[in-house]
Enzyme design. Sequence first.
Site, PDB file in Angstrom:
ATOM      1  N   HIS A   1       0.808  -1.225   0.000  1.00 22.80           N
ATOM      2  CA  HIS A   1       0.000   0.000   0.000  1.00 22.80           C
ATOM      3  C   HIS A   1       0.845   1.281   0.000  1.00 22.80           C
ATOM      4  O   HIS A   1       0.533   2.250   0.696  1.00 22.80           O
ATOM      5  CB  HIS A   1      -0.960   0.000   1.168  1.00 22.80           C
ATOM      6  CG  HIS A   1      -2.054  -1.020   1.067  1.00 22.80           C
ATOM      7  ND1 HIS A   1      -2.498  -1.519  -0.137  1.00 22.80           N
ATOM      8  CD2 HIS A   1      -2.798  -1.626   2.032  1.00 22.80           C
ATOM      9  CE1 HIS A   1      -3.477  -2.388   0.080  1.00 22.80           C
ATOM     10  NE2 HIS A   1      -3.674  -2.472   1.382  1.00 22.80           N
TER      11      HIS A   1
ATOM     12  N   GLU B   1     -11.261  -3.561  -2.772  1.00 20.10           N
ATOM     13  CA  GLU B   1     -10.322  -2.578  -3.300  1.00 20.10           C
ATOM     14  C   GLU B   1     -10.163  -2.735  -4.812  1.00 20.10           C
ATOM     15  O   GLU B   1      -9.409  -3.593  -5.282  1.00 20.10           O
ATOM     16  CB  GLU B   1      -8.974  -2.747  -2.600  1.00 20.10           C
ATOM     17  CG  GLU B   1      -9.051  -2.741  -1.087  1.00 20.10           C
ATOM     18  CD  GLU B   1      -7.923  -3.533  -0.449  1.00 20.10           C
ATOM     19  OE1 GLU B   1      -6.745  -3.206  -0.728  1.00 20.10           O
ATOM     20  OE2 GLU B   1      -8.207  -4.486   0.301  1.00 20.10           O
TER      21      GLU B   1
ATOM     22  N   HIS C   1      -9.660   2.050   0.802  1.00 21.95           N
ATOM     23  CA  HIS C   1      -9.596   0.906   1.721  1.00 21.95           C
ATOM     24  C   HIS C   1     -10.650   0.981   2.828  1.00 21.95           C
ATOM     25  O   HIS C   1     -10.378   0.582   3.967  1.00 21.95           O
ATOM     26  CB  HIS C   1      -8.194   0.808   2.327  1.00 21.95           C
ATOM     27  CG  HIS C   1      -7.766  -0.587   2.663  1.00 21.95           C
ATOM     28  ND1 HIS C   1      -8.365  -1.340   3.651  1.00 21.95           N
ATOM     29  CD2 HIS C   1      -6.780  -1.374   2.140  1.00 21.95           C
ATOM     30  CE1 HIS C   1      -7.772  -2.515   3.736  1.00 21.95           C
ATOM     31  NE2 HIS C   1      -6.798  -2.565   2.822  1.00 21.95           N
TER      32      HIS C   1
END
Length: 352
Positions: free
Chosen positions: A112, A317, A186
């Site tokens: 991420h 996601e 998220h």
Amino acid sequence: MKKMRRTVIISKAHFGTLADGTGVDVWTVSCGPLVLKALSYGGTVQSLEVPDRHGRSANIALGYDSIERYVAGTTYFGALIGRYGNRIADGRFTLDGMTYQLPVNNGPNSLHGGDRGFDKRVWDIEPYAKGEDTGLTLRYVSEDGEQGYPGRLTVKVDYILTRDAQWRIDYAATTDKPTLANFTQHTYFNLTGAASGAAVHDHELRLAASRYTPVDADLIPTGELAPVDGTPFDFRAGKALGHDIRDSQQLLNAHGIDHNFVLDKGITAAPEPIARFTDGTSGRTLTVSTTEPGVQLYTGNFLDGSGYRQGAGFAFETQHFPDSPNRPAFPSTVLRPGQTYRTSTVYAFGVF
């Protein structure tokens, strides 16, 4: 859904202060039946209120009530993710003959965007309004070399609420050097209600994905685009999230579902429907449309009870595939000067 008319409201308040003295704001947007609260820290969606089959609204997004918990947290609750959503193996990739090393923050991998990705940055926010739609425009400039990524990346994200109960996210970015771009959002959803205490394993999902990307023990794709036929990853006809959640080595590797699904539609110019979640308890539904070729379904496997227990929410996601920079056969995530990165995802809420 029966339409519920509300006055459009956008307001801002102080939420907290970071250790360096930077103030963090919380913005509240109300449009139609939806009420969204977002922080300038990480572009984080703190809450999202949605009515149930009886018209009673509840927050369906997992979140915290203090900035300290977001700073200390490792769950990415509600955050904007970038520069690269999901995992890059060994935190390393090669682009145009140059090798770049990223922070390793998830076992041997970069996850991420690194240990200070978009989720740990303070965004500039201003109100968004177009026709009957309203929302927020978020802006951030990621400087050349930030978290090891090349290029000065200028990012704009619109959170848009519509009167017919849709939350649309439009992403855009430009760069001055070749780089990577793969953004996502998220938020962890629990359609029964974030405070309900219910797990999401009984939520039903119908997903238009005939293939998925199997992963190794470190949750990095093997490179195979495997058929979902005969596996726990087959949601094409619809089934409960928890129906087969321990029934393969893949699921044991991830302690549940934490996998990328290859969407049948591929990359599209406009968002196309890919998935529908339903919750029998509240009657809420969530239909997801996107321009992206993949989606990571995560069933909250690593939530540890510090605020929420395992399975208290699911993240969905929309994205390009994990580790794409090291997998030439996967759709490219390279962004070059003169190009504009654009992608959109729509979360549409209803009842049955």
